[in-house]
Design a protein around this motif. Structure first.
Motif, PDB file in Angstrom:
ATOM      1  N   LYS A 242       0.909  -1.106   0.178  1.00  0.00           N
ATOM      2  CA  LYS A 242       0.015  -0.287  -0.326  1.00  0.00           C
ATOM      3  C   LYS A 242       0.733   1.614  -0.129  1.00  0.00           C
ATOM      4  N   SER A 243       2.516   1.122   1.090  1.00  0.00           N
ATOM      5  CA  SER A 243       2.971   2.217   0.593  1.00  0.00           C
ATOM      6  C   SER A 243       3.240   2.683  -0.262  1.00  0.00           C
ATOM      7  N   MET A 244       3.818   1.983  -1.905  1.00  0.00           N
ATOM      8  CA  MET A 244       4.131   1.827  -2.659  1.00  0.00           C
ATOM      9  C   MET A 244       5.872   1.921  -2.437  1.00  0.00           C
ATOM     10  N   GLY A 245       6.674   1.464  -0.925  1.00  0.00           N
ATOM     11  CA  GLY A 245       7.783   2.196  -0.531  1.00  0.00           C
ATOM     12  C   GLY A 245       7.844   3.399  -0.891  1.00  0.00           C
ATOM     13  N   VAL A 253       1.039   5.327   6.130  1.00  0.00           N
ATOM     14  CA  VAL A 253       0.413   4.165   5.854  1.00  0.00           C
ATOM     15  C   VAL A 253       0.295   3.680   7.790  1.00  0.00           C
ATOM     16  N   GLY A 254       1.452   3.439   7.990  1.00  0.00           N
ATOM     17  CA  GLY A 254       2.370   3.155   9.651  1.00  0.00           C
ATOM     18  C   GLY A 254       1.887   3.952  10.682  1.00  0.00           C
ATOM     19  N   GLY A 277      -6.081   2.075   7.708  1.00  0.00           N
ATOM     20  CA  GLY A 277      -5.168   3.157   7.566  1.00  0.00           C
ATOM     21  C   GLY A 277      -4.532   3.201   6.270  1.00  0.00           C
ATOM     22  N   HIS A 278      -4.486   2.853   4.974  1.00  0.00           N
ATOM     23  CA  HIS A 278      -4.199   3.271   3.787  1.00  0.00           C
ATOM     24  C   HIS A 278      -4.985   4.037   3.598  1.00  0.00           C
ATOM     25  N   ALA A 313      -4.172   6.084  -7.260  1.00  0.00           N
ATOM     26  CA  ALA A 313      -4.608   4.727  -7.758  1.00  0.00           C
ATOM     27  C   ALA A 313      -4.318   3.270  -6.844  1.00  0.00           C
ATOM     28  N   SER A 314      -3.325   3.485  -6.007  1.00  0.00           N
ATOM     29  CA  SER A 314      -3.311   2.101  -5.008  1.00  0.00           C
ATOM     30  C   SER A 314      -4.307   2.126  -4.811  1.00  0.00           C
TER      31      SER A 314
END
Ligand SMILES: Nc1ncnc2c1ncn2[C@@H]1O[C@H](COP(=O)(O)OP(=O)(O)OP(=O)(O)O)[C@@H](O)[C@H]1O
Ligand SMILES: [Mg+2]
Length: 314
Positions: A242-245, A253-254, A277-278, A313-314
């Motif tokens: 979800k964070s896409m790094g 997100v955390g 959370g996301h 988008a995610s």
């Protein structure tokens, strides 16, 4: 109550500095390997929120720990003057010019004069440092400085190397200068086009991009468990995806998945906390980006809106 360990705040050191080991090692090696080591001249670039400031601060910490003097500045016009003041007063400079306006160019002659003043002060200060030590100039937001001032610093770097060679000391005993510029990718493009500093093309260039997802997953597990809650590997993996790094999204997100679990009164972060959370993280990042655009960060809005699109988008 266990405090939330995640830090979705610009410039704030995250609980785990993920995926930057190689840059830190190169820099440390540069400090330890004496005059002329490549890691002493570094250009760090990346888009907004990818972790330039926290990495720069980590490099400053490493240098301080080794007994180096550190002078840092968040660049804008007048950079060289502030560095001169800092060296004269013995105090590090930190100014905050986040999203500063871009300034006009100064004459090459003016920049050269400033560079000469700095050279004298740097050499004086270096005499007071122990063998093998030096001064680190850590310049954040370098894209906001005038190119002539950055070039003057780069030239200074070379001159000080020559001045130290002239002392006749061994490379490991010579005092040194380390120069790290951090800025948006446009900074490097502009700087490397500058004819007076072609040698900068051989500086170590580090582009900060997304962090690998397995590393993000592991850092989620480590951070959550150290701070007193639990998360299993599958859930941490979902959060990493979800964070896409993206470093800022990793923290956001955390932060919100932790909050979701705590609000349910649970000690365990579950998949629904990651989903909720996301959603909160996306809504928060969208609000911040809108606010930044309204408050006048137009020059950087392309990278901001790219992040905005990615998070949607995610
Ligand atoms: N390597 C990392 N691992 C985990 N989180 C990170 C990492 N680097 C940065 N962060 C987090 O990302 C956020 C943004 O970091 P930082 O302010 O350093 O980015 P930046 O590139 O300087 O952004 P800007 O261009 O807007 O100044 C902060 O919340 C920080 O804690
Ligand atoms: Mg920054």
């Amino acid at each position: 109550m266990n405090p939330n360990p995640f830090k979705p705040t610009a410039g704030k050191r995250p609980p785990v500095l993920i995926g930057r080991e190689s840059v830190i090692e190169d820099f440390e090696e540069g400090l330890d390997n004496g005059a002329g080591a490549p890691g002493r001249l570094m250009l760090i670039t990346g888009n907004r929120g990818c972790g330039k400031t926290v990495l720069l601060r980590e490099l400053q910490r490493q240098a301080s720990e080794r007994g180096w003097a550190v002078v840092s500045d968040s660049a804008s016009l007048g950079l060289c003057d502030r560095l001169v003041d800092a060296l004269r007063s013995n105090k590090p400079v930190v100014t905050s010019m986040e999203f500063g306006p871009s300034f006009g160019r100064m004459s090459v002659e003016a920049a050269r004069t400033k560079g000469e003043t700095l050279r004298g002060l740097v050499n004086e200060r270096l005499k007071k440092l122990g063998p093998g030590k030096g001064i680190l100039f850590a310049i954040d937001e370098a894209q906001s400085a005038s190119i002539e001032e950055l070039a003057a610093l780069a030239v200074l770097y070379q001159q000080v190397l020559g001045d130290q060679d002239a002392t006749g000391l061994s490379d490991s005993d010579q005092r040194g200068l380390a120069l790290v510029f951090a800025g948006l990718p446009s900074m490097v493009d502009d700087l490397l086009e500058e004819p007076s500093v072609t040698f900068l093309r051989r500086a170590q260039q580090r582009t900060l991009g997304a962090i690998s997802l397995p590393q993000v997953r592991d850092s989620y597990i480590q951070t959550v468990e150290c701070a007193g809650l639990c998360i299993d590997a599958g859930t941490a993996d979902l959060a990493a995806h979800k964070s896409m790094g993206h470093p800022y999204m990793v923290q956001l997100v955390g932060y919100y998945m932790w909050r979701s679990a705590v609000q349910r009164g649970s000690q365990v972060i579950e998949r629904r906390d990651v989903e909720d959370g996301h959603a909160d993280a996306v809504s928060e990042s969208t609000k911040r980006l809108t606010c930044l655009c309204i408050t006048g960060c137009a020059p950087h809005s392309a990278s901001l809106s790219r992040l905005w699109r990615l998070t949607r988008a995610s």
